[in-house]
Design a protein around this motif. Structure first.
Motif, PDB file in Angstrom:
ATOM      1  N   LEU A 118       0.968  -1.263  -0.072  1.00 54.83           N
ATOM      2  CA  LEU A 118       0.032  -0.061  -0.033  1.00 54.83           C
ATOM      3  C   LEU A 118       0.772   1.228   0.049  1.00 54.83           C
ATOM      4  N   GLU A 119       2.474   1.232   0.250  1.00 56.94           N
ATOM      5  CA  GLU A 119       3.067   2.357   0.257  1.00 56.94           C
ATOM      6  C   GLU A 119       3.675   2.541  -1.050  1.00 56.94           C
ATOM      7  N   VAL A 120       3.378   1.681  -1.911  1.00 58.14           N
ATOM      8  CA  VAL A 120       3.724   1.769  -3.092  1.00 58.14           C
ATOM      9  C   VAL A 120       2.853   2.675  -4.208  1.00 58.14           C
ATOM     10  N   LYS A 121       3.181   3.743  -4.793  1.00 54.45           N
ATOM     11  CA  LYS A 121       2.391   4.793  -5.362  1.00 54.45           C
ATOM     12  C   LYS A 121       1.424   4.092  -6.520  1.00 54.45           C
ATOM     13  N   GLY A 122       0.234   4.385  -6.435  1.00 54.69           N
ATOM     14  CA  GLY A 122      -0.483   3.666  -7.356  1.00 54.69           C
ATOM     15  C   GLY A 122      -1.457   2.466  -7.108  1.00 54.69           C
ATOM     16  N   VAL A 123      -0.960   1.720  -5.973  1.00 57.47           N
ATOM     17  CA  VAL A 123      -1.242   0.512  -5.506  1.00 57.47           C
ATOM     18  C   VAL A 123      -2.592   0.671  -4.171  1.00 57.47           C
ATOM     19  N   GLY A 124      -3.617   0.744  -4.546  1.00 56.08           N
ATOM     20  CA  GLY A 124      -4.734   0.868  -3.514  1.00 56.08           C
ATOM     21  C   GLY A 124      -4.939  -0.528  -2.956  1.00 56.08           C
ATOM     22  N   LYS A 125      -5.932  -0.281  -2.070  1.00 57.38           N
ATOM     23  CA  LYS A 125      -6.397  -1.549  -1.359  1.00 57.38           C
ATOM     24  C   LYS A 125      -6.715  -2.878  -2.161  1.00 57.38           C
ATOM     25  N   GLU A 126      -7.771  -2.386  -3.056  1.00 57.47           N
ATOM     26  CA  GLU A 126      -8.077  -3.593  -3.673  1.00 57.47           C
ATOM     27  C   GLU A 126      -7.058  -4.332  -4.771  1.00 57.47           C
ATOM     28  N   THR A 127      -6.117  -3.465  -5.207  1.00 54.09           N
ATOM     29  CA  THR A 127      -5.171  -4.018  -5.937  1.00 54.09           C
ATOM     30  C   THR A 127      -4.070  -4.781  -5.217  1.00 54.09           C
ATOM     31  N   ALA A 128      -3.876  -4.236  -4.060  1.00 55.17           N
ATOM     32  CA  ALA A 128      -2.951  -5.083  -2.767  1.00 55.17           C
ATOM     33  C   ALA A 128      -3.514  -6.330  -2.550  1.00 55.17           C
ATOM     34  N   ASP A 129      -4.910  -6.268  -2.349  1.00 46.35           N
ATOM     35  CA  ASP A 129      -5.306  -7.266  -1.955  1.00 46.35           C
ATOM     36  C   ASP A 129      -5.520  -8.553  -3.031  1.00 46.35           C
ATOM     37  N   LEU A 151     -23.680  -6.634  -1.040  1.00 46.39           N
ATOM     38  CA  LEU A 151     -24.056  -6.426   0.297  1.00 46.39           C
ATOM     39  C   LEU A 151     -25.337  -5.580   0.455  1.00 46.39           C
ATOM     40  N   LYS A 152     -25.549  -4.389  -0.418  1.00 54.70           N
ATOM     41  CA  LYS A 152     -26.679  -3.424  -0.357  1.00 54.70           C
ATOM     42  C   LYS A 152     -27.718  -4.131  -0.516  1.00 54.70           C
ATOM     43  N   ARG A 153     -27.636  -5.094  -1.800  1.00 49.45           N
ATOM     44  CA  ARG A 153     -29.019  -5.411  -2.282  1.00 49.45           C
ATOM     45  C   ARG A 153     -29.485  -6.753  -1.448  1.00 49.45           C
ATOM     46  N   LEU A 154     -28.567  -7.652  -1.394  1.00 51.41           N
ATOM     47  CA  LEU A 154     -29.012  -8.766  -0.616  1.00 51.41           C
ATOM     48  C   LEU A 154     -29.356  -8.687   0.781  1.00 51.41           C
ATOM     49  N   PHE A 155     -28.513  -7.769   1.382  1.00 50.71           N
ATOM     50  CA  PHE A 155     -28.617  -7.899   2.868  1.00 50.71           C
ATOM     51  C   PHE A 155     -29.056  -6.557   3.476  1.00 50.71           C
ATOM     52  N   ASN A 156     -29.331  -5.326   2.560  1.00 50.01           N
ATOM     53  CA  ASN A 156     -29.475  -4.086   3.098  1.00 50.01           C
ATOM     54  C   ASN A 156     -28.349  -3.679   3.948  1.00 50.01           C
ATOM     55  N   ILE A 157     -27.080  -3.805   3.714  1.00 53.49           N
ATOM     56  CA  ILE A 157     -25.928  -3.481   4.425  1.00 53.49           C
ATOM     57  C   ILE A 157     -25.119  -2.505   3.458  1.00 53.49           C
ATOM     58  N   ASP A 158     -25.294  -1.185   4.130  1.00 51.94           N
ATOM     59  CA  ASP A 158     -24.859  -0.129   3.257  1.00 51.94           C
ATOM     60  C   ASP A 158     -23.323   0.230   3.745  1.00 51.94           C
ATOM     61  N   LEU A 159     -22.343  -0.659   3.520  1.00 50.01           N
ATOM     62  CA  LEU A 159     -20.926  -0.087   4.158  1.00 50.01           C
ATOM     63  C   LEU A 159     -20.103   0.620   3.030  1.00 50.01           C
ATOM     64  N   GLN A 160     -19.322   1.481   3.099  1.00 48.35           N
ATOM     65  CA  GLN A 160     -18.657   2.510   2.124  1.00 48.35           C
ATOM     66  C   GLN A 160     -17.152   1.947   2.216  1.00 48.35           C
ATOM     67  N   GLY A 161     -16.874   1.927   3.362  1.00 48.22           N
ATOM     68  CA  GLY A 161     -15.422   1.680   3.507  1.00 48.22           C
ATOM     69  C   GLY A 161     -14.984   0.438   3.232  1.00 48.22           C
ATOM     70  N   TYR A 162     -13.835   0.538   2.616  1.00 47.36           N
ATOM     71  CA  TYR A 162     -13.143  -0.935   1.965  1.00 47.36           C
ATOM     72  C   TYR A 162     -12.835  -1.899   3.231  1.00 47.36           C
ATOM     73  N   ASP A 163     -12.143  -1.383   4.341  1.00 49.73           N
ATOM     74  CA  ASP A 163     -11.727  -2.104   5.330  1.00 49.73           C
ATOM     75  C   ASP A 163     -12.983  -2.685   6.372  1.00 49.73           C
ATOM     76  N   GLU A 164     -14.067  -1.787   6.272  1.00 47.24           N
ATOM     77  CA  GLU A 164     -15.325  -2.134   6.746  1.00 47.24           C
ATOM     78  C   GLU A 164     -15.928  -3.246   6.114  1.00 47.24           C
ATOM     79  N   ILE A 165     -15.774  -3.406   4.680  1.00 47.03           N
ATOM     80  CA  ILE A 165     -16.443  -4.719   4.304  1.00 47.03           C
ATOM     81  C   ILE A 165     -15.591  -5.891   4.375  1.00 47.03           C
ATOM     82  N   LYS A 166     -14.269  -5.433   4.076  1.00 47.56           N
ATOM     83  CA  LYS A 166     -13.365  -6.513   4.310  1.00 47.56           C
ATOM     84  C   LYS A 166     -13.317  -7.266   5.837  1.00 47.56           C
TER      85      LYS A 166
END
Length: 217
Positions: A118-129, A151-166
């Motif tokens: 994640l410290e590499v420029k241009g590598v975000g969380k989805e790319t790293a994972d 998550l939103k449609r099946l379970f009505n869980i509206d999480l926006q943060g990447y790490d929250e969902i992970k």
């Protein structure tokens, strides 16, 4: 249906998918950068260009030796090729510190390796994972736009943060490499077939267990 039931339900519909992301680990690492803001067909064309120009062996080392301009030319089909060439060069410089030895990378503890990526420029969380899960065999759950949509449609869980969902998925499922790889693939498959931007609820095999579909009745 609970989040912990999702894997079983999707597997009943689609069967065994196995490791969803195609290609050798080296190609997956490259593809994880190239797939940003484009579709896989374009990524495949770009990777084929690299393989034709560099050969399939030691492709990371050979790509790192290219100029940024030449690399951009080869990955042009992936779109945003100048930006992606710079990002790919940054990632390749990181890998060079390990002499492009993926086994050395695998020996690094997962949390420490994720932090370094994640410290590499241009590598975000989805790319790293994606790199960790599919190229380096680390059991981390990959979150993408399809995951958020389901998550939103099946379970009505509206999480926006990447790490929250992970963290949600990693708390509901054990740290199992094969399971995480397949579950991510199953989510993508379902989102592409039925849970598209304009959902095909009438055709969806999960409609009886879906919060969104229940609100349409």
């Amino acid at each position: 249906m609970k989040v912990s039931d999702l894997y079983t339900c999707l597997k009943k519909v689609y069967g065994f998918l196995g490791k969803w992301w195609p290609g050798l680990p080296e190609e997956i690492i490259i593809g994880a950068v190239l797939t940003q803001n484009t579709n896989w067909k374009n990524v495949s064309r770009a990777i084929e260009n690299l393989k034709k120009a560099l050969g399939e062996n030691d492709i990371l080392r050979k790509a790192e030796a290219l100029s940024t301009e030449k690399l951009a030319e080869l990955i042009r089909p992936a779109g945003f090729f100048n930006l992606k060439a710079k990002r790919l060069k940054a990632l390749l410089a990181f890998l060079k510190a390990y002499d492009f030895d993926l086994n050395r990378l695998k020996s690094v503890p997962t949390d420490a390796l994720r932090k370094s990526l994640l410290e590499v420029k241009g590598v975000g969380k989805e790319t790293a994972d994606s790199i960790l899960l599919y190229a380096l065999d680390k059991p981390v759950f990959v979150v993408d736009s399809y995951t958020k949509r389901l998550l939103k449609r099946l379970f009505n869980i509206d999480l926006q943060g990447y790490d929250e969902i992970k963290n949600l998925f990693e708390s509901e499922y054990p740290p199992d490499l094969a399971l995480y790889q397949e579950l991510h693939g199953l989510i993508v498959e379902h989102a592409k077939r039925y849970c598209v931007k304009r959902p095909k609820c009438d055709e969806c095999p999960l409609q009886e267990n879906c919060y969104y579909a229940s609100q349409l009745k």
